[in-house]
Design a protein around this motif. Structure first.
Motif, PDB file in Angstrom:
ATOM      1  N   ALA A 161     -52.263 -35.744 -31.843  1.00  0.00           N
ATOM      2  CA  ALA A 161     -51.308 -36.231 -30.850  1.00  0.00           C
ATOM      3  C   ALA A 161     -49.920 -36.405 -31.458  1.00  0.00           C
ATOM      4  CB  ALA A 161     -51.782 -37.555 -30.269  1.00  0.00           C
ATOM      5  N   VAL A 162     -49.885 -36.771 -32.731  1.00  0.00           N
ATOM      6  CA  VAL A 162     -48.621 -37.079 -33.395  1.00  0.00           C
ATOM      7  C   VAL A 162     -47.850 -35.823 -33.799  1.00  0.00           C
ATOM      8  CG1 VAL A 162     -47.650 -38.072 -35.513  1.00  0.00           C
ATOM      9  CG2 VAL A 162     -49.342 -39.352 -34.203  1.00  0.00           C
ATOM     10  N   ARG A 163     -48.572 -34.790 -34.230  1.00  0.00           N
ATOM     11  CA  ARG A 163     -47.898 -33.628 -34.804  1.00  0.00           C
ATOM     12  C   ARG A 163     -48.625 -32.324 -34.462  1.00  0.00           C
ATOM     13  NH1 ARG A 163     -48.215 -32.376 -40.797  1.00  0.00           N
ATOM     14  NH2 ARG A 163     -48.605 -30.342 -39.857  1.00  0.00           N
ATOM     15  N   ARG A 270     -42.006 -38.781 -29.599  1.00  0.00           N
ATOM     16  CA  ARG A 270     -41.933 -39.378 -28.263  1.00  0.00           C
ATOM     17  C   ARG A 270     -41.991 -38.294 -27.192  1.00  0.00           C
ATOM     18  NH1 ARG A 270     -36.680 -42.719 -27.358  1.00  0.00           N
ATOM     19  NH2 ARG A 270     -35.847 -40.625 -27.689  1.00  0.00           N
ATOM     20  N   ASP A 271     -41.260 -37.216 -27.390  1.00  0.00           N
ATOM     21  CA  ASP A 271     -41.302 -36.105 -26.437  1.00  0.00           C
ATOM     22  C   ASP A 271     -42.694 -35.496 -26.373  1.00  0.00           C
ATOM     23  OD1 ASP A 271     -39.986 -33.954 -24.757  1.00  0.00           O
ATOM     24  OD2 ASP A 271     -40.722 -32.737 -26.433  1.00  0.00           O
ATOM     25  N   ARG A 272     -43.349 -35.423 -27.523  1.00  0.00           N
ATOM     26  CA  ARG A 272     -44.716 -34.877 -27.567  1.00  0.00           C
ATOM     27  C   ARG A 272     -45.676 -35.781 -26.802  1.00  0.00           C
ATOM     28  NH1 ARG A 272     -47.536 -31.104 -30.490  1.00  0.00           N
ATOM     29  NH2 ARG A 272     -49.673 -31.615 -31.080  1.00  0.00           N
ATOM     30  N   TYR A 273     -45.542 -37.095 -26.979  1.00  0.00           N
ATOM     31  CA  TYR A 273     -46.384 -38.049 -26.258  1.00  0.00           C
ATOM     32  C   TYR A 273     -46.186 -37.921 -24.744  1.00  0.00           C
ATOM     33  CZ  TYR A 273     -47.765 -40.719 -30.429  1.00  0.00           C
ATOM     34  OH  TYR A 273     -48.308 -41.128 -31.620  1.00  0.00           O
ATOM     35  N   GLU A 274     -44.946 -37.783 -24.329  1.00  0.00           N
ATOM     36  CA  GLU A 274     -44.657 -37.686 -22.895  1.00  0.00           C
ATOM     37  C   GLU A 274     -45.282 -36.432 -22.290  1.00  0.00           C
ATOM     38  OE1 GLU A 274     -40.435 -37.955 -22.762  1.00  0.00           O
ATOM     39  OE2 GLU A 274     -40.398 -40.157 -22.962  1.00  0.00           O
ATOM     40  N   ARG A 275     -45.213 -35.333 -23.011  1.00  0.00           N
ATOM     41  CA  ARG A 275     -45.828 -34.096 -22.511  1.00  0.00           C
ATOM     42  C   ARG A 275     -47.348 -34.209 -22.496  1.00  0.00           C
ATOM     43  NH1 ARG A 275     -45.108 -30.071 -25.895  1.00  0.00           N
ATOM     44  NH2 ARG A 275     -43.946 -31.157 -27.539  1.00  0.00           N
ATOM     45  N   LEU A 276     -47.899 -34.919 -23.492  1.00  0.00           N
ATOM     46  CA  LEU A 276     -49.344 -35.132 -23.536  1.00  0.00           C
ATOM     47  C   LEU A 276     -49.793 -35.977 -22.345  1.00  0.00           C
ATOM     48  CD1 LEU A 276     -52.006 -34.766 -25.055  1.00  0.00           C
ATOM     49  CD2 LEU A 276     -51.438 -36.802 -26.406  1.00  0.00           C
ATOM     50  N   GLU A 277     -49.020 -37.008 -21.998  1.00  0.00           N
ATOM     51  CA  GLU A 277     -49.365 -37.853 -20.857  1.00  0.00           C
ATOM     52  C   GLU A 277     -49.352 -37.050 -19.558  1.00  0.00           C
ATOM     53  OE1 GLU A 277     -50.463 -41.033 -20.521  1.00  0.00           O
ATOM     54  OE2 GLU A 277     -50.708 -40.874 -22.694  1.00  0.00           O
ATOM     55  N   GLN A 278     -48.401 -36.125 -19.432  1.00  0.00           N
ATOM     56  CA  GLN A 278     -48.353 -35.262 -18.248  1.00  0.00           C
ATOM     57  C   GLN A 278     -49.615 -34.420 -18.139  1.00  0.00           C
ATOM     58  OE1 GLN A 278     -44.737 -33.022 -18.648  1.00  0.00           O
ATOM     59  NE2 GLN A 278     -43.404 -34.799 -18.325  1.00  0.00           N
ATOM     60  N   PHE A 280     -52.563 -35.256 -19.439  1.00  0.00           N
ATOM     61  CA  PHE A 280     -53.642 -36.179 -19.082  1.00  0.00           C
ATOM     62  C   PHE A 280     -53.654 -36.417 -17.569  1.00  0.00           C
ATOM     63  CE2 PHE A 280     -53.600 -38.340 -23.505  1.00  0.00           C
ATOM     64  CZ  PHE A 280     -54.540 -37.433 -23.966  1.00  0.00           C
ATOM     65  N   ASN A 281     -52.476 -36.628 -16.991  1.00  0.00           N
ATOM     66  CA  ASN A 281     -52.381 -36.869 -15.553  1.00  0.00           C
ATOM     67  C   ASN A 281     -52.828 -35.638 -14.763  1.00  0.00           C
ATOM     68  OD1 ASN A 281     -51.397 -39.463 -15.927  1.00  0.00           O
ATOM     69  ND2 ASN A 281     -49.248 -38.819 -15.896  1.00  0.00           N
ATOM     70  N   ALA A 282     -52.463 -34.466 -15.243  1.00  0.00           N
ATOM     71  CA  ALA A 282     -52.811 -33.227 -14.539  1.00  0.00           C
ATOM     72  C   ALA A 282     -54.310 -32.969 -14.539  1.00  0.00           C
ATOM     73  CB  ALA A 282     -52.075 -32.042 -15.158  1.00  0.00           C
ATOM     74  N   THR A 283     -54.977 -33.394 -15.615  1.00  0.00           N
ATOM     75  CA  THR A 283     -56.426 -33.166 -15.723  1.00  0.00           C
ATOM     76  C   THR A 283     -57.243 -34.348 -15.194  1.00  0.00           C
ATOM     77  OG1 THR A 283     -56.370 -34.047 -17.978  1.00  0.00           O
ATOM     78  CG2 THR A 283     -56.139 -31.653 -17.711  1.00  0.00           C
ATOM     79  N   LEU A 285     -57.882 -37.104 -16.585  1.00  0.00           N
ATOM     80  CA  LEU A 285     -58.804 -37.506 -17.643  1.00  0.00           C
ATOM     81  C   LEU A 285     -59.148 -38.991 -17.576  1.00  0.00           C
ATOM     82  CD1 LEU A 285     -60.373 -36.814 -20.236  1.00  0.00           C
ATOM     83  CD2 LEU A 285     -58.281 -37.308 -21.538  1.00  0.00           C
ATOM     84  N   PHE A 286     -58.141 -39.824 -17.296  1.00  0.00           N
ATOM     85  CA  PHE A 286     -58.346 -41.270 -17.308  1.00  0.00           C
ATOM     86  C   PHE A 286     -58.367 -41.832 -15.886  1.00  0.00           C
ATOM     87  CE2 PHE A 286     -56.131 -40.375 -21.390  1.00  0.00           C
ATOM     88  CZ  PHE A 286     -57.182 -40.684 -22.228  1.00  0.00           C
ATOM     89  N   HIS A 287     -59.249 -42.791 -15.689  1.00  0.00           N
ATOM     90  CA  HIS A 287     -59.357 -43.443 -14.388  1.00  0.00           C
ATOM     91  C   HIS A 287     -58.165 -44.374 -14.171  1.00  0.00           C
ATOM     92  CE1 HIS A 287     -61.031 -45.573 -10.953  1.00  0.00           C
ATOM     93  NE2 HIS A 287     -60.788 -46.710 -11.592  1.00  0.00           N
ATOM     94  N   LYS A 288     -57.596 -44.310 -12.980  1.00  0.00           N
ATOM     95  CA  LYS A 288     -56.496 -45.203 -12.633  1.00  0.00           C
ATOM     96  C   LYS A 288     -56.957 -46.131 -11.513  1.00  0.00           C
ATOM     97  CE  LYS A 288     -52.656 -42.241 -14.006  1.00  0.00           C
ATOM     98  NZ  LYS A 288     -51.373 -41.599 -13.575  1.00  0.00           N
ATOM     99  N   SER A 289     -56.796 -47.423 -11.729  1.00  0.00           N
ATOM    100  CA  SER A 289     -57.229 -48.392 -10.724  1.00  0.00           C
ATOM    101  C   SER A 289     -56.215 -48.463  -9.587  1.00  0.00           C
ATOM    102  CB  SER A 289     -57.377 -49.781 -11.355  1.00  0.00           C
ATOM    103  OG  SER A 289     -56.146 -50.201 -11.904  1.00  0.00           O
ATOM    104  N   GLY A 290     -56.661 -48.912  -8.408  1.00  0.00           N
ATOM    105  CA  GLY A 290     -55.772 -49.090  -7.264  1.00  0.00           C
ATOM    106  C   GLY A 290     -55.646 -47.835  -6.427  1.00  0.00           C
TER     107      GLY A 290
END
Length: 290
Positions: A161-163, A270-278, A280-283, A285-290
């Motif tokens: 994730a870092v590099r 930081r840019d890498r993390y932001e792209r990784l989060e995108q 994650f959201n697209a797949t 992967l993680f459950h979101k409450s609400g």
């Protein structure tokens, strides 16, 4: 030697500045052939290092030993500790265990391990290793042994994730030549090896170093023989009231390295993390409450 005591190698490093030139000569001879150079008689040990017997005696006293026999015994105990299996390890701590609950003994020992580990880290070496691990022009390979492969997997997940350019080498040593085939001069091999040290890991470190690969070794207080081929070696205290060794201090050191690499080049990461989060959201992967 009490379990919380530093190894003779650590004592030499801690007291090196106070040694005379001739005492340093013996200390270096011991470190170059550790611990074998100190397992001979005091006369033979002095002769092999080309120093006088009084020089050896003075250095041993400066390290905190009452005499050469106690120094010699400490080295023998280190040698035994390196090779001890689970049954012997349990017998060692059980014979000295205080009359307290197991949880208390365990917590106290782990806390001591963490303190010993971080007290003996050379901050300049730590910073240099963090800079090395943040160099994305180099490919980072991560590998562990029978037990430490779990640490290698943890390191891989975070560094991925870092590099960029990170490879988790499989536990099977039969596949390692294929990884070495792709290693280039300047690449990095992060290796985990604690007692009983694994022959295949030691050989891998040697081959990788011969190929111009930077080896970063995380090992225990007795130090894996792979350190001979490592550019950076970090020692972690591992003994606990158990037949097995603990990876708590080792994990803390690893997490400190991951955090240091992250801070070393935060804007890019930081840019890498932001792209990784995108992703994650697209797949989803993680459950979101609400």
């Amino acid at each position: 030697m009490p379990k919380t005591m530093r190894t003779v190698r650590d004592l030499i490093r801690a007291n090196y500045q106070s040694l005379t030139r001739s005492e340093r000569k013996f200390a270096q001879a011991l470190l170059d052939n550790y611990p074998s150079a100190g397992l001979a008689s005091i006369t033979a040990a002095a002769g092999n290092a080309d120093v006088s017997v009084p020089t050896v005696a003075r250095m041993v006293n400066k390290l905190g030993f009452k005499g050469y026999p106690q120094f010699h015994q400490a080295l023998l105990q280190e040698l035994e500790a390196k090779a001890s299996g689970p049954t012997q390890r349990r017998a060692n701590w059980a014979s000295e265990a205080p009359e307290t609950h197991h949880l208390n003994r365990f917590a106290e020992t782990v806390t001591q391990n963490i303190g010993q580990t971080f007290a003996n880290i050379d901050t300049e070496q730590f910073d240099a290793a963090a800079r090395l691990l943040s160099d994305t022009d180099a490919h980072l390979y991560v590998v562990g042994g029978r037990i430490t492969q779990a640490l290698a997997g943890y390191a891989f997940t975070h560094f991925q994730a870092v590099r960029e350019r990170v490879t988790h080498m499989t536990p099977s040593s039969a596949t390692w030549p294929h990884y070495v085939l792709d290693m280039e001069e300047g690449d990095i091999l992060m290796m985990f090896d604690i007692r009983r040290y694994e022959t295949n890991l030691i050989r891998l470190a040697e081959i990788a170093a011969d190929h111009g690969v930077h080896v970063v070794l995380i090992t225990d207080q007795w130090v894996s023989p792979a350190a001979e081929h490592a550019e950076h070696t970090f020692t972690c205290w591992v003994e606990i009231p158990s037949a097995w060794d603990s990876n708590v201090a080792t994990m803390m050191l690893l997490e400190a390295l991951i955090a240091a690499v992250q801070e070393e080049c935060w804007p890019r990461i930081r840019d890498r993390y932001e792209r990784l989060e995108q992703l994650f959201n697209a797949t989803h992967l993680f459950h979101k409450s609400g």
